[in-house]
Design an enzyme around this catalytic site. Sequence first.
Site, PDB file in Angstrom:
ATOM      1  N   GLY A  44       0.819  -1.198   0.000  1.00 42.40           N
ATOM      2  CA  GLY A  44       0.000   0.000   0.000  1.00 42.40           C
ATOM      3  C   GLY A  44       0.855   1.250   0.000  1.00 42.40           C
ATOM      4  O   GLY A  44       0.596   2.183   0.758  1.00 42.40           O
ATOM      5  N   HIS A  45       1.866   1.245  -0.847  1.00 38.99           N
ATOM      6  CA  HIS A  45       2.765   2.399  -0.917  1.00 38.99           C
ATOM      7  C   HIS A  45       3.577   2.379  -2.216  1.00 38.99           C
ATOM      8  O   HIS A  45       3.532   1.420  -2.970  1.00 38.99           O
ATOM      9  CB  HIS A  45       3.727   2.405   0.278  1.00 38.99           C
ATOM     10  CG  HIS A  45       4.584   1.176   0.360  1.00 38.99           C
ATOM     11  ND1 HIS A  45       4.225   0.087   1.118  1.00 38.99           N
ATOM     12  CD2 HIS A  45       5.757   0.860  -0.221  1.00 38.99           C
ATOM     13  CE1 HIS A  45       5.150  -0.849   0.996  1.00 38.99           C
ATOM     14  NE2 HIS A  45       6.091  -0.410   0.180  1.00 38.99           N
ATOM     15  N   ARG A  46       4.278   3.453  -2.430  1.00 45.37           N
ATOM     16  CA  ARG A  46       5.306   3.546  -3.465  1.00 45.37           C
ATOM     17  C   ARG A  46       6.496   4.210  -2.793  1.00 45.37           C
ATOM     18  O   ARG A  46       6.482   4.410  -1.583  1.00 45.37           O
ATOM     19  CB  ARG A  46       4.814   4.327  -4.683  1.00 45.37           C
ATOM     20  CG  ARG A  46       4.362   5.740  -4.418  1.00 45.37           C
ATOM     21  CD  ARG A  46       3.712   6.347  -5.668  1.00 45.37           C
ATOM     22  NE  ARG A  46       3.060   7.594  -5.365  1.00 45.37           N
ATOM     23  CZ  ARG A  46       3.561   8.797  -5.657  1.00 45.37           C
ATOM     24  NH1 ARG A  46       4.728   8.911  -6.263  1.00 45.37           N
ATOM     25  NH2 ARG A  46       2.898   9.890  -5.343  1.00 45.37           N
ATOM     26  N   HIS A  91       1.918  -0.017  -5.000  1.00 44.40           N
ATOM     27  CA  HIS A  91       1.565  -1.428  -5.053  1.00 44.40           C
ATOM     28  C   HIS A  91       1.022  -1.923  -3.716  1.00 44.40           C
ATOM     29  O   HIS A  91       1.303  -1.364  -2.657  1.00 44.40           O
ATOM     30  CB  HIS A  91       2.785  -2.262  -5.465  1.00 44.40           C
ATOM     31  CG  HIS A  91       3.945  -2.097  -4.529  1.00 44.40           C
ATOM     32  ND1 HIS A  91       4.796  -1.013  -4.582  1.00 44.40           N
ATOM     33  CD2 HIS A  91       4.367  -2.861  -3.510  1.00 44.40           C
ATOM     34  CE1 HIS A  91       5.708  -1.121  -3.633  1.00 44.40           C
ATOM     35  NE2 HIS A  91       5.471  -2.228  -2.966  1.00 44.40           N
ATOM     36  N   ILE A 116       5.803   6.550   0.269  1.00 47.37           N
ATOM     37  CA  ILE A 116       4.676   7.422  -0.069  1.00 47.37           C
ATOM     38  C   ILE A 116       3.436   6.532   0.001  1.00 47.37           C
ATOM     39  O   ILE A 116       3.260   5.617  -0.812  1.00 47.37           O
ATOM     40  CB  ILE A 116       4.820   8.022  -1.477  1.00 47.37           C
ATOM     41  CG1 ILE A 116       6.134   8.807  -1.601  1.00 47.37           C
ATOM     42  CG2 ILE A 116       3.609   8.882  -1.822  1.00 47.37           C
ATOM     43  CD1 ILE A 116       6.492   9.183  -3.026  1.00 47.37           C
TER      44      ILE A 116
END
Length: 121
Positions: A44-46, A91, A116
């Site tokens: 749940g981030h980049r 993702h 992020i």
Amino acid sequence: MAQLIDLVTYTDTRGNLTVLERVIPFDIKRVFYIYGVDESVRGGHRHHTTVQAAVCLQGTCTIYNNDSVKEEEFVLNSPSKCLILHPEDWHKMYNFSADAILMVFASTFFDPQDYIYQPYE
């Protein structure tokens, strides 16, 4: 943009040998693996700078990816498949089978400032 690559695998009567050599497009600084996942969603981030390479060594899992242009789902169900995730790739990972082991290689050491969490709108 995320890309799925086939890893070279040698098979004979003794079994399989899969090689990760000269296919990961960065110097590896960190390795971690995820296993024993229930119905939870991971990730749940980049990132600002980190590039990652994910290989499901055992079992299966699904990786959803959004690079702000294209949304894709990748099912990792073979240790001979490697998913390259670039910094812009927001993702999340889910649908882990009970026996799944997802190993991830990263181009940077862990830095909480590199994450992020906000998805693309």
